[in-house]
Design a protein around this motif. Structure first.
Motif, PDB file in Angstrom:
ATOM      1  N   MET A   1       0.883  -0.876  -0.184  1.00  0.00           N
ATOM      2  CA  MET A   1      -0.177  -0.233   0.033  1.00  0.00           C
ATOM      3  C   MET A   1       1.074   0.900  -0.029  1.00  0.00           C
ATOM      4  N   ALA A   2       0.200   2.293  -0.037  1.00  0.00           N
ATOM      5  CA  ALA A   2       1.115   4.098  -0.972  1.00  0.00           C
ATOM      6  C   ALA A   2       0.240   5.664  -0.879  1.00  0.00           C
ATOM      7  N   TRP A   3       0.854   5.876  -0.401  1.00  0.00           N
ATOM      8  CA  TRP A   3       0.380   7.399  -0.701  1.00  0.00           C
ATOM      9  C   TRP A   3       0.867   7.672  -1.529  1.00  0.00           C
ATOM     10  N   TYR A   4       0.178   8.484  -2.472  1.00  0.00           N
ATOM     11  CA  TYR A   4       0.709   9.679  -2.926  1.00  0.00           C
ATOM     12  C   TYR A   4       0.199  10.581  -2.579  1.00  0.00           C
TER      13      TYR A   4
ATOM     14  N   ALA B   1       4.479   8.083   1.197  1.00  0.00           N
ATOM     15  CA  ALA B   1       4.927   7.109   1.743  1.00  0.00           C
ATOM     16  C   ALA B   1       4.264   5.444   1.121  1.00  0.00           C
ATOM     17  N   SER B   2       4.559   4.676   2.251  1.00  0.00           N
ATOM     18  CA  SER B   2       4.422   2.882   1.561  1.00  0.00           C
ATOM     19  C   SER B   2       4.754   1.818   2.390  1.00  0.00           C
ATOM     20  N   ILE B   3       3.915   1.512   2.276  1.00  0.00           N
ATOM     21  CA  ILE B   3       4.121   0.094   3.114  1.00  0.00           C
ATOM     22  C   ILE B   3       4.187  -1.064   2.851  1.00  0.00           C
ATOM     23  N   THR B   4       4.508  -2.041   2.974  1.00  0.00           N
ATOM     24  CA  THR B   4       5.067  -3.916   2.511  1.00  0.00           C
ATOM     25  C   THR B   4       3.959  -4.446   3.394  1.00  0.00           C
TER      26      THR B   4
ATOM     27  N   LYS C   1       9.512  12.687   6.709  1.00  0.00           N
ATOM     28  CA  LYS C   1       9.823  11.866   7.393  1.00  0.00           C
ATOM     29  C   LYS C   1      10.471  12.601   8.576  1.00  0.00           C
ATOM     30  N   GLY C   2       9.924  11.863   9.107  1.00  0.00           N
ATOM     31  CA  GLY C   2       9.608  12.538  10.692  1.00  0.00           C
ATOM     32  C   GLY C   2       8.811  13.023  11.389  1.00  0.00           C
ATOM     33  N   ARG C   3       7.687  13.625  10.308  1.00  0.00           N
ATOM     34  CA  ARG C   3       6.562  14.344  10.448  1.00  0.00           C
ATOM     35  C   ARG C   3       5.435  13.321   9.905  1.00  0.00           C
ATOM     36  N   PHE C   4       5.286  12.379   9.066  1.00  0.00           N
ATOM     37  CA  PHE C   4       4.162  11.533   8.513  1.00  0.00           C
ATOM     38  C   PHE C   4       4.259  10.140   9.101  1.00  0.00           C
ATOM     39  N   THR C   5       3.609   9.646   8.909  1.00  0.00           N
ATOM     40  CA  THR C   5       3.188   7.849   9.425  1.00  0.00           C
ATOM     41  C   THR C   5       2.367   6.824   8.718  1.00  0.00           C
ATOM     42  N   ILE C   6       2.748   6.000   8.298  1.00  0.00           N
ATOM     43  CA  ILE C   6       2.160   5.591   7.036  1.00  0.00           C
ATOM     44  C   ILE C   6       1.725   3.625   8.125  1.00  0.00           C
TER      45      ILE C   6
ATOM     46  N   LYS D   1      -8.889  -5.004   9.237  1.00  0.00           N
ATOM     47  CA  LYS D   1      -9.946  -3.574   8.817  1.00  0.00           C
ATOM     48  C   LYS D   1      -9.647  -2.657   7.491  1.00  0.00           C
ATOM     49  N   LYS D   2      -8.741  -3.831   7.284  1.00  0.00           N
ATOM     50  CA  LYS D   2      -8.489  -4.019   5.061  1.00  0.00           C
ATOM     51  C   LYS D   2      -8.223  -1.820   5.099  1.00  0.00           C
ATOM     52  N   THR D   3      -7.414  -1.474   5.868  1.00  0.00           N
ATOM     53  CA  THR D   3      -7.295  -0.200   6.059  1.00  0.00           C
ATOM     54  C   THR D   3      -5.977   0.428   5.530  1.00  0.00           C
ATOM     55  N   VAL D   4      -5.714   1.206   5.213  1.00  0.00           N
ATOM     56  CA  VAL D   4      -3.816   1.296   5.334  1.00  0.00           C
ATOM     57  C   VAL D   4      -4.630   3.541   6.029  1.00  0.00           C
ATOM     58  N   TYR D   5      -3.555   3.582   7.001  1.00  0.00           N
ATOM     59  CA  TYR D   5      -3.989   5.495   7.386  1.00  0.00           C
ATOM     60  C   TYR D   5      -2.186   5.854   7.410  1.00  0.00           C
ATOM     61  N   LEU D   6      -2.848   7.483   7.439  1.00  0.00           N
ATOM     62  CA  LEU D   6      -1.460   8.111   6.732  1.00  0.00           C
ATOM     63  C   LEU D   6      -1.556   9.383   8.029  1.00  0.00           C
ATOM     64  N   GLN D   7      -0.603   9.085   8.911  1.00  0.00           N
ATOM     65  CA  GLN D   7      -0.926  10.312  10.054  1.00  0.00           C
ATOM     66  C   GLN D   7      -0.122  10.885   9.368  1.00  0.00           C
TER      67      GLN D   7
END
Length: 115
Positions: free
Chosen positions: A34-37, A49-52, A64-69, A75-81
């Protein structure tokens, strides 16, 4: 093919925070990378950001240092804080799911950061 729906965008002042969510439909989710663009007006879409499937993460230098994936497979959900937002973070944010060379995209959610 998975369908994706983003939510959580909005207007926030510089220094504020938002959490984006991307909910996936379909019978499977955990094998997807999954990824956020994001895409700002007049600019190319860029990886944020991406997550395997195993939970490994990668970030653009600008966040970097501000966002967290993160992801919740149950829940079949991906988040971007997104913390410490700056006006340059203003863009439409898109979620992407990738599996076996095939990509699926959501419709996007607008994030606007005011100075």
């Amino acid at each position: 093919q998975v369908q994706l729906v983003e939510s959580g965008g909005g207007l926030v002042q510089a220094g504020g925070s938002l959490r984006l969510s991307c909910a996936a439909s379909g019978s499977i989710f955990s094998p997807y990378a999954m990824a956020w663009y994001r895409q700002a007006p007049g600019k190319r879409r860029e990886l944020v950001a991406s997550i395997t499937s195993a939970g490994g993460t990668n970030y653009a230098d600008s966040v970097k240092g501000r966002f967290t994936i993160s992801r919740d497979n149950a829940k079949k959900t991906v988040y971007l804080q997104m913390n410490s937002l700056i006006p340059e973070d203003t863009a439409v944010y898109y979620c992407k799911a990738s599996l076996m060379g095939r990509d699926s995209w959501g419709q996007g959610t607008q994030v606007t950061v005011s100075s």
